[in-house]
Design an enzyme around this catalytic site. Structure first.
Site, PDB file in Angstrom:
ATOM      1  N   CYS A 230      48.631   6.718  44.470  1.00  0.00           N
ATOM      2  CA  CYS A 230      47.893   6.327  43.257  1.00  0.00           C
ATOM      3  C   CYS A 230      48.919   5.837  42.235  1.00  0.00           C
ATOM      4  CB  CYS A 230      47.046   7.480  42.731  1.00  0.00           C
ATOM      5  SG  CYS A 230      47.991   8.953  42.236  1.00  0.00           S
TER       6      CYS A 230
ATOM      7  N   ASN B   9      50.746   9.775  40.694  1.00  0.00           N
ATOM      8  CA  ASN B   9      51.011  10.824  41.692  1.00  0.00           C
ATOM      9  C   ASN B   9      50.925  12.226  41.081  1.00  0.00           C
ATOM     10  OD1 ASN B   9      53.732  11.872  43.901  1.00  0.00           O
ATOM     11  ND2 ASN B   9      51.579  11.766  44.381  1.00  0.00           N
TER      12      ASN B   9
ATOM     13  N   CYS C 260      47.377  13.124  39.911  1.00  0.00           N
ATOM     14  CA  CYS C 260      45.940  13.435  39.969  1.00  0.00           C
ATOM     15  C   CYS C 260      45.363  13.118  41.348  1.00  0.00           C
ATOM     16  CB  CYS C 260      45.160  12.676  38.888  1.00  0.00           C
ATOM     17  SG  CYS C 260      45.667  13.073  37.206  1.00  0.00           S
ATOM     18  N   ARG C 261      45.026  11.841  41.585  1.00  0.00           N
ATOM     19  CA  ARG C 261      44.277  11.490  42.794  1.00  0.00           C
ATOM     20  C   ARG C 261      45.051  11.693  44.092  1.00  0.00           C
ATOM     21  NH1 ARG C 261      42.930   5.671  40.632  1.00  0.00           N
ATOM     22  NH2 ARG C 261      44.977   6.102  39.724  1.00  0.00           N
ATOM     23  N   SER C 262      46.272  11.136  44.181  1.00  0.00           N
ATOM     24  CA  SER C 262      46.962  11.205  45.483  1.00  0.00           C
ATOM     25  C   SER C 262      47.431  12.604  45.874  1.00  0.00           C
ATOM     26  CB  SER C 262      48.082  10.164  45.589  1.00  0.00           C
ATOM     27  OG  SER C 262      49.096  10.380  44.654  1.00  0.00           O
TER      28      SER C 262
ATOM     29  N   ASP D 159      40.240   6.655  38.207  1.00  0.00           N
ATOM     30  CA  ASP D 159      41.349   7.419  37.635  1.00  0.00           C
ATOM     31  C   ASP D 159      40.782   8.470  36.676  1.00  0.00           C
ATOM     32  OD1 ASP D 159      43.560   8.373  36.381  1.00  0.00           O
ATOM     33  OD2 ASP D 159      44.411   6.405  35.897  1.00  0.00           O
TER      34      ASP D 159
HETATM   35  P1  4NP Z   1      46.826   9.308  38.984  1.00  0.00           P
HETATM   36  O1  4NP Z   1      46.397   9.448  37.442  1.00  0.00           O
HETATM   37  O2  4NP Z   1      47.259   7.878  39.204  1.00  0.00           O
HETATM   38  O3  4NP Z   1      45.568   9.637  39.714  1.00  0.00           O
HETATM   39  O4  4NP Z   1      47.944  10.312  39.206  1.00  0.00           O
HETATM   40  C1  4NP Z   1      47.243   9.051  36.394  1.00  0.00           C
HETATM   41  C2  4NP Z   1      48.185   9.924  35.932  1.00  0.00           C
HETATM   42  C3  4NP Z   1      49.001   9.556  34.872  1.00  0.00           C
HETATM   43  C4  4NP Z   1      48.861   8.313  34.293  1.00  0.00           C
HETATM   44  C5  4NP Z   1      47.906   7.433  34.757  1.00  0.00           C
HETATM   45  C6  4NP Z   1      47.094   7.804  35.816  1.00  0.00           C
HETATM   46  N1  4NP Z   1      49.674   7.951  33.193  1.00  0.00           N
HETATM   47  O5  4NP Z   1      49.518   6.837  32.673  1.00  0.00           O
HETATM   48  O6  4NP Z   1      50.551   8.730  32.780  1.00  0.00           O
END
Ligand code: 4NP
Length: 159
Positions: A8, A11, A13-15, A127
């Site tokens: 994602c 790294n 949340c989703r992945s 997200d």
């Molecule tokens: P992820 O979510 O891609 O599912 O891990 C996010 C975590 C952090 C951020 C964006 C999306 N960020 O911009 O910090």
């Protein structure tokens, strides 16, 4: 041995949730020594960090503990992994561009929700980072549905 990587943006949340759910399913099905999972982000914004507390809270409710530390996707990943699953189309574009530059074509790059029986035209795992805890529950359900089918696909194709 098969190696699968979930990707994602951050790294956190989703992945890592996808990795935790997938690894949990491999243990349930007794194939954890044959199919191994990892996760990474297209950004290194949160490198070295544990998953977001909301992601950890959501999976723990279902008996899945997340211990992954965030890391950025790198060129070697395209050599090491058999399958790379992207959480959304924006990250898919980044992954495919990186694969081209890496010069390694071992990894098959796919969308996570191409395995979700309930996916419609929108193939993105949304997200959940900027939303509330409910977004994490929705992501959990999508990832569980998708990973059950993904693991079945791998078992049928490779085992
Ligand atoms: P992820 O979510 O891609 O599912 O891990 C996010 C975590 C952090 C951020 C964006 C999306 N960020 O911009 O910090």
């Amino acid at each position: 041995m098969l190696h699968v990587l979930f990707v994602c943006l951050g790294n956190i949340c989703r992945s890592p949730m996808a990795e935790g759910i997938f690894s949990h399913l491999t243990v349930e099905r007794g194939v954890q020594s044959i199919i191994v999972a990892d996760s990474a982000g297209t950004s290194g914004f949160h490198a070295g960090e544990l998953p977001d507390p909301r992601a950890m809270e959501t999976t723990v409710t279902h008996g899945i503990e997340l211990t992954h530390l965030s890391r950025k996707l790198d060129f070697d990943d395209f050599l090491k992994f058999d399958y790379i699953l992207s959480m959304d189309s924006a990250n898919l574009d980044i992954i495919l561009a990186m694969q081209k530059r890496s010069g390694h074509n071992r990894a098959k790059v796919l969308m996570m929700r191409s395995f979700d029986p309930e996916a419609d035209d929108d193939m993105d795992v949304p997200d959940p980072y900027y939303g509330g805890i409910n977004g994490f529950d929705e992501v959990y359900q999508m990832l569980m549905r998708s990973n059950e089918k993904f693991l079945e696909f791998l078992q049928q194709r490779h085992l």
